[in-house]
Motif scaffolding. Sequence first.
Motif, PDB file in Angstrom:
ATOM      1  N   MET A   1      -4.710   9.007 -27.752  1.00  0.00           N
ATOM      2  CA  MET A   1      -3.830   9.517 -27.085  1.00  0.00           C
ATOM      3  C   MET A   1      -3.973  10.106 -25.723  1.00  0.00           C
ATOM      4  SD  MET A   1      -1.139  12.452 -28.389  1.00  0.00           S
ATOM      5  CE  MET A   1      -1.179  11.947 -30.289  1.00  0.00           C
ATOM      6  N   PHE A   2      -3.058   9.658 -24.642  1.00  0.00           N
ATOM      7  CA  PHE A   2      -3.262   9.938 -23.262  1.00  0.00           C
ATOM      8  C   PHE A   2      -2.593  11.078 -22.800  1.00  0.00           C
ATOM      9  CE2 PHE A   2      -2.459   9.153 -18.760  1.00  0.00           C
ATOM     10  CZ  PHE A   2      -3.608   9.524 -18.321  1.00  0.00           C
ATOM     11  N   PHE A   3      -2.948  12.114 -22.340  1.00  0.00           N
ATOM     12  CA  PHE A   3      -2.049  13.250 -21.887  1.00  0.00           C
ATOM     13  C   PHE A   3      -1.990  13.447 -20.503  1.00  0.00           C
ATOM     14  CE2 PHE A   3      -3.201  14.554 -26.244  1.00  0.00           C
ATOM     15  CZ  PHE A   3      -1.907  14.882 -26.748  1.00  0.00           C
ATOM     16  N   GLY A   4      -2.665  12.490 -19.575  1.00  0.00           N
ATOM     17  CA  GLY A   4      -2.709  12.523 -18.363  1.00  0.00           C
ATOM     18  C   GLY A   4      -1.504  12.309 -17.723  1.00  0.00           C
ATOM     19  N   LEU A   5      -1.205  12.337 -16.259  1.00  0.00           N
ATOM     20  CA  LEU A   5      -0.119  11.643 -15.512  1.00  0.00           C
ATOM     21  C   LEU A   5      -0.368  10.541 -15.430  1.00  0.00           C
ATOM     22  CD1 LEU A   5       2.253  12.749 -14.135  1.00  0.00           C
ATOM     23  CD2 LEU A   5       1.036  13.300 -12.206  1.00  0.00           C
ATOM     24  N   ALA A   6       0.455   9.320 -15.611  1.00  0.00           N
ATOM     25  CA  ALA A   6       0.454   7.908 -15.500  1.00  0.00           C
ATOM     26  C   ALA A   6       0.263   7.778 -14.249  1.00  0.00           C
ATOM     27  CB  ALA A   6       1.722   7.259 -16.229  1.00  0.00           C
ATOM     28  N   ARG A   7      -0.309   6.421 -13.690  1.00  0.00           N
ATOM     29  CA  ARG A   7      -0.346   5.953 -12.409  1.00  0.00           C
ATOM     30  C   ARG A   7       0.977   5.618 -11.790  1.00  0.00           C
ATOM     31  NH1 ARG A   7      -4.308   3.903  -9.220  1.00  0.00           N
ATOM     32  NH2 ARG A   7      -3.740   2.363  -7.674  1.00  0.00           N
ATOM     33  N   GLU A   8       1.973   5.408 -12.494  1.00  0.00           N
ATOM     34  CA  GLU A   8       3.333   5.065 -12.168  1.00  0.00           C
ATOM     35  C   GLU A   8       4.044   6.311 -11.803  1.00  0.00           C
ATOM     36  OE1 GLU A   8       2.511   3.978 -15.551  1.00  0.00           O
ATOM     37  OE2 GLU A   8       1.598   2.449 -14.676  1.00  0.00           O
ATOM     38  N   ALA A   9       3.604   7.403 -12.287  1.00  0.00           N
ATOM     39  CA  ALA A   9       4.176   8.607 -11.644  1.00  0.00           C
ATOM     40  C   ALA A   9       3.694   9.347 -10.685  1.00  0.00           C
ATOM     41  CB  ALA A   9       4.388   9.581 -13.016  1.00  0.00           C
ATOM     42  N   LYS A  10       2.932   8.656  -9.917  1.00  0.00           N
ATOM     43  CA  LYS A  10       2.050   9.389  -8.726  1.00  0.00           C
ATOM     44  C   LYS A  10       2.514   8.451  -7.504  1.00  0.00           C
ATOM     45  CE  LYS A  10      -1.908  10.300 -11.252  1.00  0.00           C
ATOM     46  NZ  LYS A  10      -3.525  10.088 -11.398  1.00  0.00           N
ATOM     47  N   ILE A  11       2.613   9.365  -6.387  1.00  0.00           N
ATOM     48  CA  ILE A  11       2.866   8.518  -5.120  1.00  0.00           C
ATOM     49  C   ILE A  11       1.321   8.454  -4.304  1.00  0.00           C
ATOM     50  CG2 ILE A  11       3.694   8.903  -2.674  1.00  0.00           C
ATOM     51  CD1 ILE A  11       5.922  10.696  -3.738  1.00  0.00           C
ATOM     52  N   LEU A  12       1.040   7.186  -4.196  1.00  0.00           N
ATOM     53  CA  LEU A  12      -0.298   6.708  -3.829  1.00  0.00           C
ATOM     54  C   LEU A  12      -0.580   6.536  -2.538  1.00  0.00           C
ATOM     55  CD1 LEU A  12      -1.556   5.095  -7.099  1.00  0.00           C
ATOM     56  CD2 LEU A  12      -2.013   7.321  -6.588  1.00  0.00           C
ATOM     57  N   LYS A  13       0.206   5.707  -1.916  1.00  0.00           N
ATOM     58  CA  LYS A  13       0.311   5.092  -0.639  1.00  0.00           C
ATOM     59  C   LYS A  13       0.783   6.171   0.604  1.00  0.00           C
ATOM     60  CE  LYS A  13       0.907   0.751  -2.382  1.00  0.00           C
ATOM     61  NZ  LYS A  13       1.651  -0.771  -2.350  1.00  0.00           N
ATOM     62  N   SER A  14       0.189   5.817   1.777  1.00  0.00           N
ATOM     63  CA  SER A  14       0.586   6.876   2.784  1.00  0.00           C
ATOM     64  C   SER A  14       1.855   6.307   3.290  1.00  0.00           C
ATOM     65  CB  SER A  14      -0.478   6.527   3.894  1.00  0.00           C
ATOM     66  OG  SER A  14      -0.371   5.352   4.534  1.00  0.00           O
ATOM     67  N   SER A  15       2.321   4.968   3.260  1.00  0.00           N
ATOM     68  CA  SER A  15       3.562   4.836   3.477  1.00  0.00           C
ATOM     69  C   SER A  15       4.842   5.213   2.691  1.00  0.00           C
ATOM     70  CB  SER A  15       3.889   3.301   3.432  1.00  0.00           C
ATOM     71  OG  SER A  15       3.583   2.515   2.033  1.00  0.00           O
ATOM     72  N   GLU A  16       4.469   5.592   1.498  1.00  0.00           N
ATOM     73  CA  GLU A  16       5.383   6.171   0.454  1.00  0.00           C
ATOM     74  C   GLU A  16       5.466   7.756   0.823  1.00  0.00           C
ATOM     75  OE1 GLU A  16       3.292   5.346  -3.175  1.00  0.00           O
ATOM     76  OE2 GLU A  16       4.279   3.196  -3.515  1.00  0.00           O
ATOM     77  N   TYR A  17       4.348   8.408   1.275  1.00  0.00           N
ATOM     78  CA  TYR A  17       4.410   9.587   1.733  1.00  0.00           C
ATOM     79  C   TYR A  17       5.107   9.743   3.044  1.00  0.00           C
ATOM     80  CZ  TYR A  17       0.783  11.729  -1.414  1.00  0.00           C
ATOM     81  OH  TYR A  17       0.191  12.078  -2.468  1.00  0.00           O
ATOM     82  N   THR A  18       4.980   8.805   3.783  1.00  0.00           N
ATOM     83  CA  THR A  18       5.856   8.947   5.057  1.00  0.00           C
ATOM     84  C   THR A  18       7.058   8.834   4.892  1.00  0.00           C
ATOM     85  OG1 THR A  18       3.880   8.080   6.165  1.00  0.00           O
ATOM     86  CG2 THR A  18       5.946   7.931   7.429  1.00  0.00           C
ATOM     87  N   HIS A  19       7.685   7.910   3.917  1.00  0.00           N
ATOM     88  CA  HIS A  19       8.996   7.760   3.570  1.00  0.00           C
ATOM     89  C   HIS A  19       9.631   9.236   3.031  1.00  0.00           C
ATOM     90  CE1 HIS A  19      12.638   5.533   2.019  1.00  0.00           C
ATOM     91  NE2 HIS A  19      12.445   6.385   0.897  1.00  0.00           N
ATOM     92  N   VAL A  20       9.028   9.592   2.054  1.00  0.00           N
ATOM     93  CA  VAL A  20       9.553  10.869   1.716  1.00  0.00           C
ATOM     94  C   VAL A  20       9.540  12.125   2.651  1.00  0.00           C
ATOM     95  CG1 VAL A  20       9.157  13.009   0.099  1.00  0.00           C
ATOM     96  CG2 VAL A  20       8.586  10.678  -0.526  1.00  0.00           C
ATOM     97  N   PHE A  21       8.472  12.175   3.597  1.00  0.00           N
ATOM     98  CA  PHE A  21       8.444  13.240   4.652  1.00  0.00           C
ATOM     99  C   PHE A  21       9.684  13.128   5.791  1.00  0.00           C
ATOM    100  CE2 PHE A  21       3.745  13.892   3.755  1.00  0.00           C
ATOM    101  CZ  PHE A  21       3.840  15.139   3.463  1.00  0.00           C
ATOM    102  N   LYS A  22       9.968  11.795   6.111  1.00  0.00           N
ATOM    103  CA  LYS A  22      11.004  11.355   7.000  1.00  0.00           C
ATOM    104  C   LYS A  22      12.398  11.834   6.538  1.00  0.00           C
ATOM    105  CE  LYS A  22       8.591   8.196  10.064  1.00  0.00           C
ATOM    106  NZ  LYS A  22       8.685   6.897  10.551  1.00  0.00           N
ATOM    107  N   GLY A  23      12.758  11.509   5.454  1.00  0.00           N
ATOM    108  CA  GLY A  23      14.002  11.628   5.094  1.00  0.00           C
ATOM    109  C   GLY A  23      14.167  12.537   3.952  1.00  0.00           C
TER     110      GLY A  23
END
Length: 113
Positions: A1-23
Motif C-alpha cells: 500500500m502506497f501512502f505518498g503523494l502520487a507523481r501526477e499530483a505534483k507540479i514538477l516542471k518550471s513551465s508549470e510553475y510559471t503558468h501558475v505564478f503568472k495567472g
Amino acid sequence: MFFGLAREAKILKSSEYTHVFKGGTLARGKHWQVIAKPLKASKPRLGLAISKKVHRLAVDRNRFKRVARETFRLQQQHLDNWDFVVMARKSKPVKNPVLSAELLDLFKKVTKK
C-alpha cells in the motif's frame, strides 16, 4: 500500500510553475502563501516553493514541505481541479496542526475567489 503523494499530483516542471505564478489567484496567511490557478485535468496538483531566504535551516524548510504535502494529500479529494503553489512565509515557530489548519483554510479561500 502506497501512502505518498502520487507523481501526477505534483507540479514538477518550471513551465508549470510559471503558468501558475503568472495567472494565479493569491491568498496569504500568517505562515503560508498560496497561489492557485484552475486546471482542466481531473485532479488537483501541488507545487512547493520554500525559499532559503525565508527559512535558512533545511530542517525548517523540510518541515514546511512535509506539512504541506501531508495536508494536500489528505484533502485532495475535497479540492477541485486546481494547481496550487505553496510558499512559506517568515513566522515564529508553531505546531504542525496549526500550520496544517491554516494551509487548508487558504486552499479553500483561494478556490472560492
